[in-house]
Design an enzyme around this catalytic site. Structure first.
Site, PDB file in Angstrom:
ATOM      1  N   ARG A 121     -12.325  -0.173  -7.299  1.00 19.36           N
ATOM      2  CA  ARG A 121     -11.294  -0.243  -8.327  1.00 19.36           C
ATOM      3  C   ARG A 121     -10.539  -1.576  -8.372  1.00 19.36           C
ATOM      4  O   ARG A 121      -9.795  -1.860  -9.306  1.00 19.36           O
ATOM      5  CB  ARG A 121     -10.294   0.909  -8.151  1.00 19.36           C
TER       6      ARG A 121
ATOM      7  N   THR B 148     -15.353   8.199   5.937  1.00 18.61           N
ATOM      8  CA  THR B 148     -14.468   7.779   7.026  1.00 18.61           C
ATOM      9  C   THR B 148     -14.948   8.322   8.379  1.00 18.61           C
ATOM     10  O   THR B 148     -14.829   7.649   9.403  1.00 18.61           O
ATOM     11  CB  THR B 148     -13.028   8.260   6.767  1.00 18.61           C
TER      12      THR B 148
ATOM     13  N   SER C  14      12.238 -52.825  -8.982  1.00 14.78           N
ATOM     14  CA  SER C  14      11.646 -51.849  -9.902  1.00 14.78           C
ATOM     15  C   SER C  14      10.329 -52.354 -10.479  1.00 14.78           C
ATOM     16  O   SER C  14      10.131 -53.549 -10.686  1.00 14.78           O
ATOM     17  CB  SER C  14      12.609 -51.577 -11.049  1.00 14.78           C
TER      18      SER C  14
ATOM     19  N   ASN D  97      -5.563   0.483  -3.796  1.00 17.41           N
ATOM     20  CA  ASN D  97      -6.910   0.687  -4.330  1.00 17.41           C
ATOM     21  C   ASN D  97      -7.154  -0.086  -5.616  1.00 17.41           C
ATOM     22  O   ASN D  97      -8.276  -0.171  -6.085  1.00 17.41           O
ATOM     23  CB  ASN D  97      -7.138   2.172  -4.623  1.00 17.41           C
TER      24      ASN D  97
HETATM   25  C1  UD1 Z   1      -8.663   9.195   2.921  1.00 15.76           C
HETATM   26  C2  UD1 Z   1      -8.526  10.579   3.539  1.00 15.76           C
HETATM   27  C3  UD1 Z   1      -7.441  11.349   2.800  1.00 15.76           C
HETATM   28  C4  UD1 Z   1      -6.140  10.577   2.817  1.00 15.76           C
HETATM   29  C5  UD1 Z   1      -6.341   9.183   2.265  1.00 15.76           C
HETATM   30  C6  UD1 Z   1      -5.089   8.381   2.461  1.00 15.76           C
HETATM   31  C7  UD1 Z   1     -10.782  11.115   4.312  1.00 15.76           C
HETATM   32  C8  UD1 Z   1     -11.977  11.954   4.058  1.00 15.76           C
HETATM   33  N1  UD1 Z   1      -9.776  11.276   3.460  1.00 15.76           N
HETATM   34  O1  UD1 Z   1      -9.126   9.392   1.616  1.00 15.76           O
HETATM   35  O2  UD1 Z   1      -7.265  12.604   3.400  1.00 15.76           O
HETATM   36  O3  UD1 Z   1      -5.161  11.270   2.077  1.00 15.76           O
HETATM   37  O4  UD1 Z   1      -7.412   8.521   2.969  1.00 15.76           O
HETATM   38  O5  UD1 Z   1      -5.184   7.149   1.803  1.00 15.76           O
HETATM   39  O6  UD1 Z   1     -10.733  10.404   5.275  1.00 15.76           O
HETATM   40  N2  UD1 Z   1     -13.913   3.539   4.862  1.00 15.76           N
HETATM   41  C9  UD1 Z   1     -14.901   3.015   5.676  1.00 15.76           C
HETATM   42  N3  UD1 Z   1     -16.151   3.525   5.597  1.00 15.76           N
HETATM   43  C10 UD1 Z   1     -16.494   4.518   4.761  1.00 15.76           C
HETATM   44  C11 UD1 Z   1     -15.480   5.066   3.939  1.00 15.76           C
HETATM   45  C12 UD1 Z   1     -14.198   4.558   4.022  1.00 15.76           C
HETATM   46  O7  UD1 Z   1     -14.641   2.104   6.437  1.00 15.76           O
HETATM   47  O8  UD1 Z   1     -17.652   4.910   4.759  1.00 15.76           O
HETATM   48  C13 UD1 Z   1     -12.567   3.013   4.935  1.00 15.76           C
HETATM   49  C14 UD1 Z   1     -12.102   2.391   3.641  1.00 15.76           C
HETATM   50  O9  UD1 Z   1     -12.415   1.010   3.598  1.00 15.76           O
HETATM   51  C15 UD1 Z   1     -10.613   2.629   3.662  1.00 15.76           C
HETATM   52  C16 UD1 Z   1     -10.458   3.890   4.505  1.00 15.76           C
HETATM   53  O10 UD1 Z   1     -11.670   4.057   5.202  1.00 15.76           O
HETATM   54  O11 UD1 Z   1      -9.912   1.587   4.319  1.00 15.76           O
HETATM   55  C17 UD1 Z   1     -10.164   5.122   3.671  1.00 15.76           C
HETATM   56  O12 UD1 Z   1     -11.255   5.353   2.809  1.00 15.76           O
HETATM   57  P1  UD1 Z   1     -11.076   5.891   1.346  1.00 15.76           P
HETATM   58  O13 UD1 Z   1     -12.392   6.082   0.731  1.00 15.76           O
HETATM   59  O14 UD1 Z   1     -10.104   5.040   0.617  1.00 15.76           O
HETATM   60  O15 UD1 Z   1     -10.426   7.294   1.654  1.00 15.76           O
HETATM   61  P2  UD1 Z   1      -9.670   8.209   0.657  1.00 15.76           P
HETATM   62  O16 UD1 Z   1     -10.630   8.823  -0.302  1.00 15.76           O
HETATM   63  O17 UD1 Z   1      -8.532   7.481   0.087  1.00 15.76           O
END
Ligand code: UD1
Ligand code: CA
Length: 460
Positions: free
Chosen positions: A16, A80, A405, A228
């Site tokens: 995004r 995550t 100058s 984001n």
């Molecule tokens: C996550 C949480 C959610 C929480 C929110 C807060 C999970 C499943 N959900 O959701 O409960 O409310 O954060 O902001 O964890 N990342 C990786 N590798 C991956 C996926 C993500 O390193 O494969 C990192 C991203 O770069 C980011 C962080 O993990 O820094 C969070 O990932 P993101 O996809 O933004 O999680 P949310 O869907 O926001």
């Protein structure tokens, strides 16, 4: 406090943001988002900082090469939980893991310390940093049991209507027993709406095994703001900027209009300095006490000593001595070093030059690659001719010299002490001590020339 290892997830794509730059490298108050998080954990002296990289891994690694961190590569971003699985080998068996995200730049050391303290004092095996917010859309919800204990976290996309009504949300930051975290991630699956391995499922896994899960709610919910999009980036910048400016106001700095002043995280400002609107202070800039930084100044990586007054000027990688007056509309380019009580006036450009105490260049001059002594006067329109199209050369002007100058000093050239250059001279040879140097055509007058040319106007 037990040993704490920080694990920062920063592998996500950040779609995004619509950017060529990996999301976590976007800057908030001059510092990459992920570095704000690294700063927070390293200020609390964690034993090790591990960063999970994936999307734009090389760029992130390069940008953080100077930091004391260990990288783990997550080739495919499968969630995550998957990111933590990749990190298992980098995590110790002892102590706690502080699990964080690279896109929450507003989190503070104080809150993280409180989270760890709460976790240890409550004898929890995992503690979630939570917040209660007006609009929880998009966040994971904290599901509590009858006794109020945390049972699980349900992602927004997987939640039913009752769960969606919960306003306590998961910040995505946790403190967890290191050994249990490593053991639990092995049991994660991707059986959910997003087909991702969720780290949040560890909560339910541990709960079902009878471990204690805590929830520590932040007092200031701006701390958990995730970025984001560019809109959220600007929001985070506004919060961070306000925080930094408030800190300096508490230290005795006046900001005429805080909302229109921009300062980076590492900037330092002395007591009783006044900052006017439109000022941008960047990088490692340090400003002394009792200074006036007038409207629309941009100062980057520079040191400004006490009692300096600057108006509407640009100063880059330079040093400005005590009680100097700069501007309006002056430009100090990198490598400029001014002594005390120096005056650099309007439309004067200085580059890679030193200027001694009490010297003045009040208007319209270019001073490049010069070494200028004390109490030198540089007249209006003087040009230091430092470049022959191929190489740059140096000009030396000794103490008490007077450069008339509209003179040109063609480098390499030296003006000795008390050397006095007549206005309009083009100096190519050394000016001896105390000498007057005139280097221009003598004036000659041709009487009656205008009338002979028929240029007189009718009425005359
Ligand atoms: C996550 C949480 C959610 C929480 C929110 C807060 C999970 C499943 N959900 O959701 O409960 O409310 O954060 O902001 O964890 N990342 C990786 N590798 C991956 C996926 C993500 O390193 O494969 C990192 C991203 O770069 C980011 C962080 O993990 O820094 C969070 O990932 P993101 O996809 O933004 O999680 P949310 O869907 O926001
Ligand atoms: Ca997501």
């Amino acid at each position: 406090m037990k040993q704490v290892t920080a694990l920062i997830l920063a592998a996500g794509a950040g779609t995004r943001m619509r950017s060529k730059l990996p999301k976590v490298l976007h800057k908030v108050c001059g510092t990459a988002m992920v570095e704000h998080v690294i700063d927070a954990v390293q200020e609390m002296h964690v034993s090790k900082t591990v960063i999970v990289i994936g999307h734009g891994a090389e760029q992130v690694e390069d940008a953080l090469a100077h930091r004391d961190v260990q990288f783990v590569l997550q080739r495919e971003q499968l969630g995550t939980g998957h990111a933590v699985m990749q990190s298992v080998a980098a995590l110790p068996d002892e102590g706690n893991v502080l699990l964080l995200c690279g896109d929450t730049p507003l989190i503070t050391r104080e809150t993280l310390e409180e989270l760890v303290r709460f976790h240890e004092a409550g004898d929890y095996q995992m503690t979630v940093l939570t917040a209660e917010i007006e609009d929880p859309t998009g966040y994971g919800r904290i599901v509590r049991g009858k006794q109020g204990n945390v049972e699980k976290i349900v992602e927004h996309k997987d939640a039913d209507d009752v769960q969606r009504a919960i306003r306590e949300i998961n910040s995505g930051m946790y403190c967890c027993d290191a050994k249990l975290l490593k053991e639990s991630v092995v049991d994660l699956n991707n059986d959910n709406q997003q087909k991702e391995y969720y780290i949040t499922d560890v909560v339910e896994i541990l709960n079902q095994k009878g471990y204690r899960i805590g929830a520590y709610m932040v007092a200031d919910e701006t701390e958990i703001m995730g970025v984001n999009s560019r809109v959220q980036l600007a929001d985070a910048e506004a919060v961070m900027r306000r925080r930094l400016i408030e800190k300096w106001m508490d230290m005795g700095v006046t900001f005429i209009d805080p909302q229109n002043t921009y300062i980076d995280k590492d900037v330092k400002i002395g007591n009783d300095t006044i900052i006017y609107p439109g000022v941008i202070l960047k990088g490692k800039t340090k400003i002394g006490e009792d200074c006036i930084i007038g409207h629309n100044c941009r100062i980057e990586d520079s040191q400004i000593e006490d009692k300096v007054e600057i108006q509407a000027s640009t100063i880059l990688q330079s040093f400005v001595g005590e009680a100097c007056h700069i501007g309006p509309y002056a430009h100090l380019r990198p490598g400029s070093k001014l002594g005390k009580n120096v005056k650099i006036g309007d439309f004067v450009e200085v580059k890679n030059s030193s200027i001694g105490d009490g010297s003045k260049a009040s208007h319209l001059a270019y001073i490049g690659d010069a070494e200028i002594g004390k109490n030198v006067n540089i007249g209006c329109g003087v040009v230091f001719v430092n470049y022959d199209g191929k190489n740059k050369y140096k000009t030396i002007v000794e103490d008490n010299a007077f450069i008339g100058s509209n003179s040109n000093l063609v480098a390499p050239v030296t003006v000795r002490k008390y050397g006095y250059i007549a206005t309009g001279s083009t100096i190519t040879k050394e000016v001896p001590e105390g000498a007057l140097s005139v280097a221009r055509e003598k004036q000659k007058n041709i009487e009656g020339w205008v009338a002979r040319k028929g240029l007189l106007k009718k009425e005359e």
